[in-house]
Design a protein around this motif. Structure first.
Motif, short mmCIF file in Angstrom:
data_model
loop_
_atom_site.label_atom_id
_atom_site.label_comp_id
_atom_site.label_asym_id
_atom_site.label_seq_id
_atom_site.Cartn_x
_atom_site.Cartn_y
_atom_site.Cartn_z
N PHE A 1 0.82 -1.22 0.00
CA PHE A 1 0.00 0.00 0.00
C PHE A 1 0.85 1.26 0.00
CE2 PHE A 1 -1.99 3.31 2.65
CZ PHE A 1 -3.04 3.66 1.81
N ASP A 2 0.45 2.24 -0.83
CA ASP A 2 1.09 3.56 -0.81
C ASP A 2 0.10 4.57 -1.38
OD1 ASP A 2 1.12 3.15 -3.53
OD2 ASP A 2 3.29 2.99 -3.70
N GLY A 3 0.57 5.81 -1.52
CA GLY A 3 -0.31 6.86 -1.99
C GLY A 3 -0.83 6.64 -3.40
N SER A 4 -0.02 6.02 -4.25
CA SER A 4 -0.47 5.79 -5.62
C SER A 4 -1.69 4.88 -5.66
CB SER A 4 0.67 5.20 -6.47
OG SER A 4 1.01 3.90 -6.04
N THR A 5 -1.75 3.93 -4.72
CA THR A 5 -2.90 3.03 -4.64
C THR A 5 -4.17 3.81 -4.31
OG1 THR A 5 -1.47 1.24 -3.89
CG2 THR A 5 -3.82 0.99 -3.50
N ARG B 1 -2.11 3.29 8.61
CA ARG B 1 -1.12 2.37 8.07
C ARG B 1 0.30 2.83 8.40
NH1 ARG B 1 -1.81 -2.42 7.43
NH2 ARG B 1 -0.08 -2.47 5.95
N ALA B 2 1.10 1.96 8.98
CA ALA B 2 2.47 2.31 9.37
C ALA B 2 3.34 2.64 8.18
CB ALA B 2 3.08 1.16 10.17
N VAL B 3 2.98 2.12 6.99
CA VAL B 3 3.82 2.36 5.83
C VAL B 3 3.97 3.84 5.51
CG1 VAL B 3 1.93 2.18 4.15
CG2 VAL B 3 4.25 1.63 3.44
N TRP B 4 2.93 4.63 5.88
CA TRP B 4 3.03 6.06 5.59
C TRP B 4 4.17 6.70 6.39
CZ3 TRP B 4 0.46 8.44 1.80
CH2 TRP B 4 -0.67 7.80 1.27
N ALA B 5 4.40 6.20 7.58
CA ALA B 5 5.46 6.77 8.41
C ALA B 5 6.85 6.45 7.88
CB ALA B 5 5.33 6.26 9.85
N ASP B 6 6.92 5.48 6.97
CA ASP B 6 8.22 5.07 6.42
C ASP B 6 8.61 5.88 5.19
OD1 ASP B 6 8.40 3.14 8.37
OD2 ASP B 6 7.46 1.60 7.14
N ARG B 7 7.74 6.80 4.78
CA ARG B 7 8.05 7.60 3.60
C ARG B 7 9.24 8.50 3.88
NH1 ARG B 7 4.12 7.88 -0.25
NH2 ARG B 7 4.59 10.05 -0.72
N ARG B 8 9.82 9.05 2.81
CA ARG B 8 11.08 9.76 2.93
C ARG B 8 10.93 11.08 3.70
NH1 ARG B 8 14.92 10.27 -2.07
NH2 ARG B 8 12.99 9.56 -3.04
N ALA B 9 10.92 10.98 5.04
CA ALA B 9 10.96 12.15 5.93
C ALA B 9 9.93 13.21 5.55
CB ALA B 9 12.37 12.78 5.89
N SER B 10 8.71 12.78 5.20
CA SER B 10 7.68 13.74 4.88
C SER B 10 7.30 14.54 6.11
CB SER B 10 6.44 13.04 4.32
OG SER B 10 5.40 13.97 4.12
N LEU C 1 4.43 15.94 6.27
CA LEU C 1 2.99 15.82 6.35
C LEU C 1 2.60 14.68 7.29
CD1 LEU C 1 2.05 16.16 2.57
CD2 LEU C 1 1.76 17.90 4.35
N THR C 2 1.48 14.84 7.99
CA THR C 2 0.97 13.78 8.83
C THR C 2 0.37 12.67 7.96
OG1 THR C 2 -1.24 14.75 8.96
CG2 THR C 2 0.39 15.48 10.60
N VAL C 3 0.09 11.52 8.57
CA VAL C 3 -0.54 10.43 7.84
C VAL C 3 -1.90 10.87 7.30
CG1 VAL C 3 -1.53 8.13 8.06
CG2 VAL C 3 0.69 8.62 9.07
N VAL D 1 -15.97 13.69 4.37
CA VAL D 1 -14.95 12.93 5.11
C VAL D 1 -14.90 13.45 6.54
CG1 VAL D 1 -13.51 12.43 3.09
CG2 VAL D 1 -13.13 14.54 4.39
N ASP D 2 -14.23 12.70 7.40
CA ASP D 2 -14.07 13.13 8.78
C ASP D 2 -13.12 14.33 8.86
OD1 ASP D 2 -15.76 11.12 9.64
OD2 ASP D 2 -14.12 9.70 10.00
N GLN D 3 -13.24 15.08 9.94
CA GLN D 3 -12.51 16.33 10.10
C GLN D 3 -11.00 16.23 9.87
OE1 GLN D 3 -13.47 19.49 10.50
NE2 GLN D 3 -11.33 20.11 10.54
N PRO D 4 -10.29 15.20 10.38
CA PRO D 4 -8.83 15.18 10.20
C PRO D 4 -8.37 15.17 8.74
CG PRO D 4 -9.49 13.64 11.91
CD PRO D 4 -10.76 14.10 11.24
#
Length: 525
Positions: free
Chosen positions: A97-101, A131-140, A142-144, A190-193
């Protein structure tokens, strides 16, 4: 009831507007969309309420043997209670899973929503935002939640694009819109966050559409003078400053590369200057400079292209249209960083006024160029723009975009753009922005050996040195016209600016590549 929903790019007119809205009870919507990972056979805990509100329709569908949540899949349920439609959007395996999906899933949803004539829809993203994979992105930075909201907004915008300006309108189409049978806008709840970043992405998406529409506009309409007029109107509408260096002033300034390339065009070449000067920026702050190759049509000049290669050359302006789209977004978002954009616009045609192989041109910064190939015209107009921009604006950093070489398409295909940058900090910044925006870059080398390749006997450099290191030659040539103290990146977008056939996200034609990347790069400074 389970039924497949349409996928792929749409040729029909789509929504004029997609907007983010607050979430509320599920039954009040035309439809609800749930995002699911593949091999989901039981109702996830976060979707238990959704399942109850639809009378168990979700759980029943998941148990069916033929159900799949493969990446890009979409199916529609018609529950006996709750929302009229429940879309199940496949995300594929959780491990991949990633943003392109998410972008692919949201693009499919935009097309399906329009086909069903929906006016509003609620999104249920479940565990995607955790998803934890978002936290593994290259030092973004941006929040998940921000990454999710923006990816969904990107996909909705991309999937909603159509260019039908020059198609005959079906009889009765006005009556259909007037009667309200075909909605012109879609509210996405969508929800507020997620809401703020979904709205940000949808707003940026409108600017990507500007770039795509400009790119698709045919060359008998979008010549150099038309692009100049468009930029002036856009600047007035968005609060940008626009100035234009016409042919006479270009001659005085010594922009001989631009003048040579555009000499045979249907209208004179020009250098368009767009400036974003935010009120809150520090006085004397140096701007980021964006430069976009804007060749409205490229025959190749006297180094004439074969007929099969000339088809689609209206897209040789895609570097410029991406920069125009980015400036449109930067102004509408009111980003606090000053930005200047330079658009060398010309038409590379054949006539007795055209430049020739063998000509030697003295460029804006005094470097002389022997023309060995009139079909290597983009680097000539970019060179003058880069040199002029460095002297005039003293930028803090530079990005140029161009459909510059066929060699980068051979090397990288349509999977990513080729990137050249010798400043490590600036490259890291752009790479992070590209990751966040979902627009891939692949860094290629640019060494002194490549710069030496461009040298020649009768002038300082040539504009083309044969086939060796072909995609690198363009960057090597341009490096002779950039202030060595200024961080600079050259993005060759020839393989990604327009598609000859649809991929899993875009339809055939212009993609608007670079707009989201540039906006994110400026936003994150």
């Amino acid at each position: 009831m389970l039924s497949p929903a349409g996928s792929g790019a749409q040729e029909q007119p789509m929504y004029r507007d997609i907007r983010a809205a607050a979430g509320r009870g599920r039954a009040a919507f035309d439809a609800v969309a749930a995002f699911l990972f593949d091999n989901t056979r039981r109702v996830p805990s976060e979707f238990a309420g959704l399942d109850r509100s639809t009378g168990g329709a979700l759980g029943a569908a998941l148990k069916r043997e033929e159900f799949s949540a493969a990446r890009g899949s979409i199916c529609c349920l018609y529950p006996d209670q709750g929302p009229k439609r429940l879309y199940l959007l496949g995300l594929g395996p959780a491990d991949g899973f990633d943003g392109s999906t998410l972008r692919v899933a949201a693009a499919r949803l935009a097309a399906a929503s329009h086909a069903a004539k929906l006016r509003n829809i609620r999104l249920e993203l479940g565990s995607v935002t955790g998803r934890a994979v978002w936290a593994d992105r290259r030092a973004s930075a941006l929040t998940v939640a921000a990454l999710v909201g923006r990816a969904v907004g990107d996909g909705l915008s991309i999937g909603n694009f159509s260019f039908d300006t020059y198609k005959a309108k079906p009889s009765g189409s006005r009556g259909s819109r007037a009667s309200g049978r075909t909605p012109t806008s879609l509210s996405v709840h969508v929800d507020q966050p997620l809401r703020g970043d979904l709205a940000f992405a949808l707003r940026t998406g409108a600017s990507v559409d500007v770039a795509r529409e400009l790119a698709a506009t045919p060359p008998n309409v979008a010549g150099p003078s038309w692009i100049v007029s468009y930029c002036r109107k856009m600047a007035r509408a968005t609060g940008l400053r626009c100035s234009v260096i016409g042919a006479a002033k270009a001659r005085t300034l010594g922009l001989r590369g631009l003048l040579a390339v555009g000499a045979a065009g249907s209208s004179p070449p020009a250098l368009i200057c767009l400036e974003h000067r935010p009120a809150k920026s520090k006085r004397g702050a140096r701007p980021v400079m964006l430069v976009g190759k804007t060749i409205t049509f490229d025959t190749g000049g006297y180094s004439l292209k074969p007929a099969t290669s000339m088809d689609g050359m209206k897209y040789d302006k895609c570097g410029g249209t991406a920069v125009i789209g980015a400036m449109h977004a930067i102004a509408r978002h009111r980003l606090p960083t000053p930005v200047v954009a330079l658009l060398p616009v010309a038409e590379n045609m054949v006539s007795h006024k055209g430049y020739r192989p063998g000509d030697i041109l003295r460029m804006h910064n005094g470097v002389t160029v022997e023309v060995t190939n009139t079909d290597a015209e983009g680097r000539l107009v970019l060179a003058d723009a880069l040199s002029y921009g460095c002297a005039r604006y003293r930028p803090r950093a530079i990005v140029d975009l161009a459909t510059l070489t066929g060699g980068v398409v051979v090397a990288l295909g349509s999977a990513c753009a080729g990137a050249f940058c010798t400043d490590e900090d600036w490259w890291s910044h752009l790479a992070r922005a590209a990751d966040d925006a979902g627009e891939r870059l692949w860094r290629l080398p640019l060494w002194d050996q490549h710069r030496e390749m461009m040298k020649t006997h009768h002038a300082d450099i040539v504009n083309s040195a044969g086939r060796e290191a072909h995609p690198i030659q363009g960057a090597a040539f341009l490096s002779h016209f950039v202030d060595a103290k200024v961080p600079w990146a050259h993005l060759d977008i020839a393989g990604v600016s327009d598609l000859k056939k649809p991929d899993d996200l875009h339809g055939k034609g212009p993609t608007g590549f670079g707009v989201r990347l540039l906006v994110r790069a400026v936003e994150s400074l």
